[in-house]
Write an enzyme that holds these catalytic residues in place. Structure first.
Site, PDB file in Angstrom:
ATOM      1  N   ASP A  12      31.109  49.983  32.461  1.00 33.81           N
ATOM      2  CA  ASP A  12      29.776  49.972  33.105  1.00 33.81           C
ATOM      3  C   ASP A  12      29.798  48.870  34.186  1.00 33.81           C
ATOM      4  O   ASP A  12      29.054  47.907  34.139  1.00 33.81           O
ATOM      5  CB  ASP A  12      28.644  49.758  32.081  1.00 33.81           C
ATOM      6  CG  ASP A  12      28.740  48.433  31.356  1.00 33.81           C
ATOM      7  OD1 ASP A  12      29.860  47.884  31.227  1.00 33.81           O
ATOM      8  OD2 ASP A  12      27.688  47.913  30.907  1.00 33.81           O
ATOM      9  N   ASP A  17      33.424  43.691  33.867  1.00 35.07           N
ATOM     10  CA  ASP A  17      34.207  44.933  33.853  1.00 35.07           C
ATOM     11  C   ASP A  17      35.178  44.927  35.040  1.00 35.07           C
ATOM     12  O   ASP A  17      36.320  45.392  34.924  1.00 35.07           O
ATOM     13  CB  ASP A  17      33.286  46.155  33.997  1.00 35.07           C
ATOM     14  CG  ASP A  17      32.222  46.221  32.935  1.00 35.07           C
ATOM     15  OD1 ASP A  17      32.339  46.992  31.984  1.00 35.07           O
ATOM     16  OD2 ASP A  17      31.233  45.462  33.068  1.00 35.07           O
ATOM     17  N   ASN A  41      25.298  48.076  32.316  1.00 31.23           N
ATOM     18  CA  ASN A  41      24.868  46.936  33.132  1.00 31.23           C
ATOM     19  C   ASN A  41      23.925  47.392  34.240  1.00 31.23           C
ATOM     20  O   ASN A  41      22.982  46.691  34.601  1.00 31.23           O
ATOM     21  CB  ASN A  41      26.070  46.272  33.797  1.00 31.23           C
ATOM     22  CG  ASN A  41      26.871  45.426  32.827  1.00 31.23           C
ATOM     23  OD1 ASN A  41      26.310  44.743  31.989  1.00 31.23           O
ATOM     24  ND2 ASN A  41      28.195  45.497  32.938  1.00 31.23           N
ATOM     25  N   THR A 143      34.423  49.172  27.787  1.00 31.78           N
ATOM     26  CA  THR A 143      33.834  47.843  28.018  1.00 31.78           C
ATOM     27  C   THR A 143      32.346  47.945  28.346  1.00 31.78           C
ATOM     28  O   THR A 143      31.776  47.025  28.925  1.00 31.78           O
ATOM     29  CB  THR A 143      34.577  47.098  29.153  1.00 31.78           C
ATOM     30  OG1 THR A 143      34.401  47.851  30.367  1.00 31.78           O
ATOM     31  CG2 THR A 143      36.050  46.941  28.856  1.00 31.78           C
ATOM     32  N   PHE A 184      24.711  43.640  23.685  1.00 34.21           N
ATOM     33  CA  PHE A 184      24.213  44.634  24.644  1.00 34.21           C
ATOM     34  C   PHE A 184      24.893  46.002  24.548  1.00 34.21           C
ATOM     35  O   PHE A 184      24.219  47.042  24.482  1.00 34.21           O
ATOM     36  CB  PHE A 184      24.331  44.100  26.088  1.00 34.21           C
ATOM     37  CG  PHE A 184      23.949  45.148  27.096  1.00 34.21           C
ATOM     38  CD1 PHE A 184      22.614  45.430  27.355  1.00 34.21           C
ATOM     39  CD2 PHE A 184      24.918  45.899  27.752  1.00 34.21           C
ATOM     40  CE1 PHE A 184      22.251  46.430  28.256  1.00 34.21           C
ATOM     41  CE2 PHE A 184      24.562  46.890  28.661  1.00 34.21           C
ATOM     42  CZ  PHE A 184      23.231  47.155  28.906  1.00 34.21           C
ATOM     43  N   ASN A 185      26.243  46.059  24.587  1.00 34.12           N
ATOM     44  CA  ASN A 185      26.915  47.363  24.649  1.00 34.12           C
ATOM     45  C   ASN A 185      26.587  48.231  23.435  1.00 34.12           C
ATOM     46  O   ASN A 185      26.462  49.454  23.552  1.00 34.12           O
ATOM     47  CB  ASN A 185      28.451  47.185  24.724  1.00 34.12           C
ATOM     48  CG  ASN A 185      28.890  46.665  26.076  1.00 34.12           C
ATOM     49  OD1 ASN A 185      28.172  46.770  27.067  1.00 34.12           O
ATOM     50  ND2 ASN A 185      30.083  46.076  26.123  1.00 34.12           N
ATOM     51  N   HIS A 261      33.708  38.664  29.412  1.00 35.48           N
ATOM     52  CA  HIS A 261      33.908  39.435  28.178  1.00 35.48           C
ATOM     53  C   HIS A 261      34.992  40.509  28.257  1.00 35.48           C
ATOM     54  O   HIS A 261      35.923  40.544  27.458  1.00 35.48           O
ATOM     55  CB  HIS A 261      32.613  40.173  27.802  1.00 35.48           C
ATOM     56  CG  HIS A 261      31.390  39.344  27.777  1.00 35.48           C
ATOM     57  ND1 HIS A 261      31.074  38.526  26.712  1.00 35.48           N
ATOM     58  CD2 HIS A 261      30.374  39.222  28.661  1.00 35.48           C
ATOM     59  CE1 HIS A 261      29.902  37.945  26.945  1.00 35.48           C
ATOM     60  NE2 HIS A 261      29.466  38.342  28.120  1.00 35.48           N
ATOM     61  N   ASP A 262      34.779  41.452  29.206  1.00 40.57           N
ATOM     62  CA  ASP A 262      35.522  42.713  29.161  1.00 40.57           C
ATOM     63  C   ASP A 262      37.014  42.545  29.404  1.00 40.57           C
ATOM     64  O   ASP A 262      37.832  43.292  28.852  1.00 40.57           O
ATOM     65  CB  ASP A 262      34.930  43.685  30.193  1.00 40.57           C
ATOM     66  CG  ASP A 262      33.484  44.004  29.881  1.00 40.57           C
ATOM     67  OD1 ASP A 262      33.082  43.862  28.709  1.00 40.57           O
ATOM     68  OD2 ASP A 262      32.746  44.394  30.804  1.00 40.57           O
TER      69      ASP A 262
END
Ligand code: RIB
Ligand code: CA
Length: 333
Positions: A12, A17, A41, A143, A184-185, A261-262
Protein backbone atom coordinates in the site's frame (compact mmCIF):
# COMPACT_ATOMS: atom_id res chain seq x y z
CA UNK A 1 18.68 -22.19 -13.27
CA UNK A 2 18.69 -19.04 -11.17
CA UNK A 3 19.32 -19.43 -7.45
CA UNK A 4 17.65 -16.11 -6.68
CA UNK A 5 14.72 -16.10 -4.25
CA UNK A 6 11.43 -15.53 -6.06
CA UNK A 7 9.34 -12.84 -4.40
CA UNK A 8 6.04 -11.03 -4.91
CA UNK A 9 5.49 -7.85 -2.92
CA UNK A 10 1.97 -6.69 -2.08
CA UNK A 11 2.08 -3.03 -0.99
CA UNK A 12 0.00 0.00 0.00
CA UNK A 13 2.84 2.32 -1.08
CA UNK A 14 3.48 4.54 1.27
CA UNK A 15 6.91 5.77 2.30
CA UNK A 16 8.04 2.63 4.12
CA UNK A 17 6.59 0.35 1.44
CA UNK A 18 8.70 2.33 -1.03
CA UNK A 19 11.89 1.34 0.80
CA UNK A 20 10.73 -2.30 0.88
CA UNK A 21 10.28 -2.26 -2.90
CA UNK A 22 13.69 -0.62 -3.39
CA UNK A 23 15.36 -3.26 -1.21
CA UNK A 24 13.80 -6.10 -3.21
CA UNK A 25 14.69 -4.55 -6.56
CA UNK A 26 18.25 -3.70 -5.56
CA UNK A 27 19.15 -7.02 -3.95
CA UNK A 28 20.98 -9.31 -6.40
CA UNK A 29 19.62 -12.26 -4.41
CA UNK A 30 15.95 -11.55 -5.12
CA UNK A 31 14.00 -12.10 -8.31
CA UNK A 32 11.04 -9.75 -7.88
CA UNK A 33 8.26 -11.21 -10.04
CA UNK A 34 5.84 -8.36 -9.55
CA UNK A 35 4.39 -5.82 -7.15
CA UNK A 36 0.67 -5.90 -6.43
CA UNK A 37 -1.02 -2.88 -4.91
CA UNK A 38 -3.74 -2.51 -2.32
CA UNK A 39 -5.54 0.34 -0.63
CA UNK A 40 -4.26 1.17 2.84
CA UNK A 41 -1.97 4.08 3.58
CA UNK A 42 -3.75 5.80 0.69
CA UNK A 43 -6.47 5.06 -1.84
CA UNK A 44 -5.62 2.53 -4.50
CA UNK A 45 -5.01 5.19 -7.18
CA UNK A 46 -2.27 6.69 -5.04
CA UNK A 47 -0.72 3.43 -3.85
CA UNK A 48 -0.55 2.20 -7.46
CA UNK A 49 0.86 5.49 -8.77
CA UNK A 50 3.42 5.55 -5.95
CA UNK A 51 4.48 1.99 -6.70
CA UNK A 52 5.08 2.91 -10.34
CA UNK A 53 7.12 5.93 -9.20
CA UNK A 54 9.45 3.70 -7.18
CA UNK A 55 9.82 1.12 -9.95
CA UNK A 56 10.61 3.85 -12.50
CA UNK A 57 13.08 5.58 -10.22
CA UNK A 58 15.05 2.35 -10.10
CA UNK A 59 14.77 1.93 -13.90
CA UNK A 60 13.18 -1.45 -13.20
CA UNK A 61 10.84 -3.39 -15.47
CA UNK A 62 9.07 -5.18 -12.61
CA UNK A 63 5.35 -5.36 -13.47
CA UNK A 64 2.84 -3.60 -11.21
CA UNK A 65 -0.70 -4.95 -10.76
CA UNK A 66 -3.52 -2.94 -9.22
CA UNK A 67 -5.43 -4.79 -6.53
CA UNK A 68 -8.36 -4.25 -4.19
CA UNK A 69 -9.65 -0.79 -3.39
CA UNK A 70 -11.61 -1.83 -0.29
CA UNK A 71 -11.28 -4.27 2.57
CA UNK A 72 -13.13 -7.58 2.25
CA UNK A 73 -15.75 -6.86 4.91
CA UNK A 74 -14.69 -4.36 7.55
CA UNK A 75 -15.85 -1.18 5.84
CA UNK A 76 -19.42 -2.50 5.49
CA UNK A 77 -20.02 -1.55 9.11
CA UNK A 78 -19.44 2.18 9.67
CA UNK A 79 -19.07 1.55 13.38
CA UNK A 80 -15.96 -0.57 12.80
CA UNK A 81 -13.89 2.11 11.14
CA UNK A 82 -15.73 5.16 12.40
CA UNK A 83 -13.60 5.81 15.45
CA UNK A 84 -10.28 5.65 13.64
CA UNK A 85 -8.35 8.92 13.86
CA UNK A 86 -5.65 7.75 11.46
CA UNK A 87 -3.06 9.19 13.77
CA UNK A 88 -2.85 6.74 16.61
CA UNK A 89 -5.06 8.49 19.08
CA UNK A 90 -4.32 12.02 17.85
CA UNK A 91 -7.64 13.41 16.62
CA UNK A 92 -6.26 16.49 14.88
CA UNK A 93 -3.42 16.78 12.39
CA UNK A 94 -0.35 18.61 13.67
CA UNK A 95 1.36 21.31 11.61
CA UNK A 96 5.05 21.89 11.00
CA UNK A 97 6.76 25.29 11.26
CA UNK A 98 5.69 26.11 7.68
CA UNK A 99 2.06 25.44 8.62
CA UNK A 100 1.93 22.23 6.60
CA UNK A 101 0.24 19.09 7.88
CA UNK A 102 2.70 16.59 9.35
CA UNK A 103 2.04 13.21 7.77
CA UNK A 104 3.62 9.74 7.58
CA UNK A 105 2.74 9.42 3.91
CA UNK A 106 1.79 12.07 1.37
CA UNK A 107 -0.60 11.17 -1.44
CA UNK A 108 2.27 11.11 -3.92
CA UNK A 109 5.83 10.11 -3.16
CA UNK A 110 8.33 12.91 -3.85
CA UNK A 111 9.62 11.31 -7.05
CA UNK A 112 9.05 12.08 -10.74
CA UNK A 113 5.68 11.21 -12.28
CA UNK A 114 5.69 7.60 -13.48
CA UNK A 115 6.25 6.86 -17.14
CA UNK A 116 5.55 3.14 -16.94
CA UNK A 117 1.98 1.85 -16.65
CA UNK A 118 0.25 -0.74 -14.51
CA UNK A 119 -0.58 -4.12 -16.07
CA UNK A 120 -4.12 -4.67 -17.39
CA UNK A 121 -4.75 -7.75 -15.23
CA UNK A 122 -6.19 -7.44 -11.71
CA UNK A 123 -3.64 -8.21 -8.96
CA UNK A 124 -5.71 -11.01 -7.45
CA UNK A 125 -6.08 -12.93 -10.72
CA UNK A 126 -2.40 -12.43 -11.49
CA UNK A 127 -1.43 -13.73 -8.06
CA UNK A 128 -3.58 -16.84 -8.50
CA UNK A 129 -2.31 -17.49 -12.00
CA UNK A 130 1.33 -16.96 -11.12
CA UNK A 131 1.19 -19.09 -7.98
CA UNK A 132 -0.71 -21.95 -9.66
CA UNK A 133 1.85 -22.09 -12.47
CA UNK A 134 4.80 -21.93 -10.06
CA UNK A 135 6.91 -24.71 -8.56
CA UNK A 136 5.88 -23.67 -5.05
CA UNK A 137 8.97 -21.53 -4.71
CA UNK A 138 7.48 -18.03 -4.39
CA UNK A 139 7.64 -15.99 -1.16
CA UNK A 140 4.84 -13.44 -0.68
CA UNK A 141 5.70 -10.29 1.21
CA UNK A 142 2.59 -8.25 1.98
CA UNK A 143 3.26 -4.87 3.55
CA UNK A 144 -0.25 -3.44 3.63
CA UNK A 145 -3.74 -4.70 4.48
CA UNK A 146 -4.00 -8.37 3.47
CA UNK A 147 -7.04 -7.91 1.20
CA UNK A 148 -5.48 -9.16 -2.06
CA UNK A 149 -4.01 -12.25 -0.43
CA UNK A 150 -7.23 -13.06 1.45
CA UNK A 151 -9.24 -12.65 -1.75
CA UNK A 152 -6.84 -14.85 -3.73
CA UNK A 153 -7.05 -17.60 -1.10
CA UNK A 154 -10.86 -17.45 -1.09
CA UNK A 155 -11.05 -17.55 -4.90
CA UNK A 156 -8.51 -20.34 -5.36
CA UNK A 157 -7.62 -22.14 -2.10
CA UNK A 158 -5.22 -24.45 -3.95
CA UNK A 159 -2.71 -21.59 -4.04
CA UNK A 160 -2.02 -22.24 -0.35
CA UNK A 161 -0.01 -25.35 -1.22
CA UNK A 162 1.88 -23.33 -3.83
CA UNK A 163 3.07 -20.47 -1.60
CA UNK A 164 6.50 -21.10 -0.13
CA UNK A 165 5.94 -18.69 2.76
CA UNK A 166 4.30 -15.40 3.65
CA UNK A 167 6.28 -12.75 5.53
CA UNK A 168 3.93 -9.91 6.38
CA UNK A 169 4.32 -6.60 8.15
CA UNK A 170 1.48 -6.16 10.58
CA UNK A 171 0.06 -6.86 13.97
CA UNK A 172 1.23 -6.12 17.45
CA UNK A 173 2.16 -8.16 20.49
CA UNK A 174 2.46 -5.30 22.96
CA UNK A 175 2.81 -2.35 20.57
CA UNK A 176 -0.14 -0.89 18.64
CA UNK A 177 -0.90 2.11 16.44
CA UNK A 178 -4.36 2.12 14.78
CA UNK A 179 -6.26 1.56 18.03
CA UNK A 180 -5.33 0.66 21.60
CA UNK A 181 -5.28 -3.01 20.55
CA UNK A 182 -4.52 -3.13 16.84
CA UNK A 183 -1.93 -2.33 14.22
CA UNK A 184 -3.00 -0.51 11.04
CA UNK A 185 -2.54 -3.22 8.35
CA UNK A 186 -4.50 -5.80 10.32
CA UNK A 187 -7.09 -3.33 11.60
CA UNK A 188 -7.75 -2.17 8.00
CA UNK A 189 -8.79 -5.69 6.93
CA UNK A 190 -9.06 -8.07 9.88
CA UNK A 191 -10.96 -10.78 8.00
CA UNK A 192 -8.30 -10.98 5.30
CA UNK A 193 -5.60 -11.29 7.97
CA UNK A 194 -7.48 -14.12 9.69
CA UNK A 195 -7.80 -15.93 6.34
CA UNK A 196 -4.04 -15.68 5.85
CA UNK A 197 -3.26 -16.84 9.37
CA UNK A 198 -5.50 -19.90 9.06
CA UNK A 199 -4.43 -20.77 5.51
CA UNK A 200 -1.87 -23.41 6.45
CA UNK A 201 0.86 -21.47 4.59
CA UNK A 202 4.06 -20.97 6.65
CA UNK A 203 3.63 -17.43 7.96
CA UNK A 204 6.01 -15.00 9.65
CA UNK A 205 4.48 -11.92 11.24
CA UNK A 206 6.68 -8.84 11.60
CA UNK A 207 4.73 -6.74 14.09
CA UNK A 208 5.28 -3.27 15.50
CA UNK A 209 7.20 -4.80 18.42
CA UNK A 210 9.96 -5.69 15.93
CA UNK A 211 9.72 -2.74 13.55
CA UNK A 212 9.94 -0.19 16.38
CA UNK A 213 13.33 -1.68 17.20
CA UNK A 214 14.61 -1.22 13.65
CA UNK A 215 14.44 2.54 13.36
CA UNK A 216 16.34 4.87 11.07
CA UNK A 217 18.08 7.77 12.80
CA UNK A 218 19.33 11.23 11.83
CA UNK A 219 22.79 9.66 11.33
CA UNK A 220 21.30 7.22 8.82
CA UNK A 221 19.59 10.09 7.05
CA UNK A 222 22.90 12.02 6.91
CA UNK A 223 24.73 9.00 5.49
CA UNK A 224 22.12 8.69 2.75
CA UNK A 225 22.24 12.40 1.97
CA UNK A 226 26.03 12.33 1.69
CA UNK A 227 25.76 9.82 -1.18
CA UNK A 228 24.30 12.64 -3.24
CA UNK A 229 22.43 10.45 -5.74
CA UNK A 230 18.77 11.05 -6.66
CA UNK A 231 17.73 7.73 -5.06
CA UNK A 232 19.65 8.23 -1.82
CA UNK A 233 18.38 11.81 -1.54
CA UNK A 234 14.79 10.63 -2.07
CA UNK A 235 15.19 8.02 0.67
CA UNK A 236 16.84 10.58 2.99
CA UNK A 237 13.82 12.84 2.43
CA UNK A 238 11.45 9.97 3.27
CA UNK A 239 13.42 9.20 6.42
CA UNK A 240 13.29 12.86 7.45
CA UNK A 241 9.54 13.03 6.80
CA UNK A 242 8.96 9.90 8.85
CA UNK A 243 11.11 11.08 11.77
CA UNK A 244 9.19 14.37 11.87
CA UNK A 245 5.87 12.47 11.84
CA UNK A 246 6.93 9.95 14.47
CA UNK A 247 8.27 12.69 16.72
CA UNK A 248 4.89 14.42 16.41
CA UNK A 249 2.54 11.48 16.77
CA UNK A 250 4.39 8.43 18.11
CA UNK A 251 7.67 9.47 19.75
CA UNK A 252 9.99 6.48 19.70
CA UNK A 253 12.10 5.06 22.51
CA UNK A 254 15.17 5.84 20.39
CA UNK A 255 15.02 9.64 20.31
CA UNK A 256 14.55 11.37 16.93
CA UNK A 257 14.09 8.17 14.91
CA UNK A 258 11.42 6.38 12.92
CA UNK A 259 10.61 2.82 11.88
CA UNK A 260 10.72 1.86 8.20
CA UNK A 261 8.37 -1.03 9.02
CA UNK A 262 7.88 -2.69 5.65
CA UNK A 263 11.51 -2.92 4.59
CA UNK A 264 12.19 -5.13 7.61
CA UNK A 265 10.24 -8.00 5.97
CA UNK A 266 12.43 -7.92 2.87
CA UNK A 267 15.55 -7.55 5.00
CA UNK A 268 14.51 -10.65 6.96
CA UNK A 269 14.30 -12.70 3.78
CA UNK A 270 17.83 -11.62 2.91
CA UNK A 271 19.24 -12.04 6.41
CA UNK A 272 17.13 -13.85 9.06
CA UNK A 273 19.37 -12.38 11.79
CA UNK A 274 17.73 -8.96 11.42
CA UNK A 275 14.77 -10.32 13.37
CA UNK A 276 15.26 -11.33 16.98
CA UNK A 277 13.25 -13.30 19.50
CA UNK A 278 11.12 -15.04 16.88
CA UNK A 279 8.52 -17.29 18.55
CA UNK A 280 6.21 -19.88 17.04
CA UNK A 281 2.75 -19.14 18.40
CA UNK A 282 -0.96 -19.41 17.79
CA UNK A 283 -2.14 -16.11 16.36
CA UNK A 284 -5.76 -15.19 15.57
CA UNK A 285 -7.30 -11.87 14.64
CA UNK A 286 -10.22 -10.34 16.50
CA UNK A 287 -12.96 -9.80 13.92
CA UNK A 288 -15.72 -9.15 16.43
CA UNK A 289 -16.04 -5.42 15.76
CA UNK A 290 -15.50 -4.58 19.42
CA UNK A 291 -12.80 -2.60 21.17
CA UNK A 292 -10.16 -5.11 20.09
CA UNK A 293 -11.22 -5.26 16.42
CA UNK A 294 -8.16 -6.13 14.35
CA UNK A 295 -6.04 -7.19 17.33
CA UNK A 296 -3.56 -10.02 16.71
CA UNK A 297 -4.12 -12.34 19.65
CA UNK A 298 -0.85 -14.19 20.29
CA UNK A 299 -1.32 -17.22 22.51
CA UNK A 300 1.69 -17.39 24.80
CA UNK A 301 0.42 -20.33 26.82
CA UNK A 302 2.49 -23.52 26.94
CA UNK A 303 -0.52 -25.45 25.64
CA UNK A 304 -2.57 -23.30 23.24
CA UNK A 305 -5.92 -24.85 22.40
CA UNK A 306 -5.47 -24.28 18.66
CA UNK A 307 -2.38 -25.33 16.68
CA UNK A 308 0.48 -22.89 16.39
CA UNK A 309 0.34 -21.15 13.01
CA UNK A 310 2.72 -18.20 12.94
CA UNK A 311 6.29 -17.17 13.65
CA UNK A 312 6.14 -13.84 15.46
CA UNK A 313 9.16 -11.54 15.69
CA UNK A 314 9.40 -9.62 18.94
CA UNK A 315 12.68 -7.85 18.29
CA UNK A 316 15.07 -6.65 15.60
CA UNK A 317 18.73 -5.78 15.10
CA UNK A 318 18.60 -2.11 14.14
CA UNK A 319 22.18 -1.69 12.95
CA UNK A 320 22.13 -4.87 10.87
CA UNK A 321 18.92 -3.66 9.23
CA UNK A 322 19.93 -0.07 8.50
CA UNK A 323 23.37 -1.14 7.24
CA UNK A 324 21.81 -3.54 4.75
CA UNK A 325 19.38 -0.96 3.38
CA UNK A 326 21.91 1.87 3.18
CA UNK A 327 24.50 -0.35 1.47
CA UNK A 328 21.96 -1.50 -1.13
CA UNK A 329 20.95 2.08 -1.87
CA UNK A 330 24.62 2.97 -2.32
CA UNK A 331 24.88 0.42 -5.16
CA UNK A 332 22.45 2.34 -7.37
CA UNK A 333 23.76 5.22 -9.47
O1 RIB B 1 1.48 -0.03 10.90
C1 RIB B 1 2.48 0.18 9.97
C2 RIB B 1 2.05 -0.27 8.59
O2 RIB B 1 0.90 0.48 8.18
C3 RIB B 1 3.06 -0.07 7.50
O3 RIB B 1 2.96 -1.13 6.59
C4 RIB B 1 2.64 1.22 6.88
O4 RIB B 1 3.11 1.36 5.55
C5 RIB B 1 1.15 1.11 6.95
O5 RIB B 1 0.68 0.30 5.89
CA1 CA C 1 2.64 -0.53 4.22
Amino acid sequence: MSDKMKVILDCDTGSDDAVAIMTAILSPRIELLGVTTVAGNKEINFTTDNTLRVVDMLRSKVPVYRGCAESMVAKLLPSRHGSYSGMTGVTQDKLDEKGEVISYHHDRLPMPDPVSREQPEHAVWWLIDTLMKSDGDITLIPTGPLTNIGMAIRLEPRICKKIKQIIFMGGGFKVFNATSASEFNIWADPEAAQIVLTSGVPVTMVPLDATHQANFTREDEAELRAMNTPLATAVADLVDERIVAYNAYQPQELHDSAPIHDALCVAYLLDPEVLQDVRFMRVDVDISGGFADGATLCDTRAYPDRPRNCHVALGADRLRFSRMIIDLIRTFR
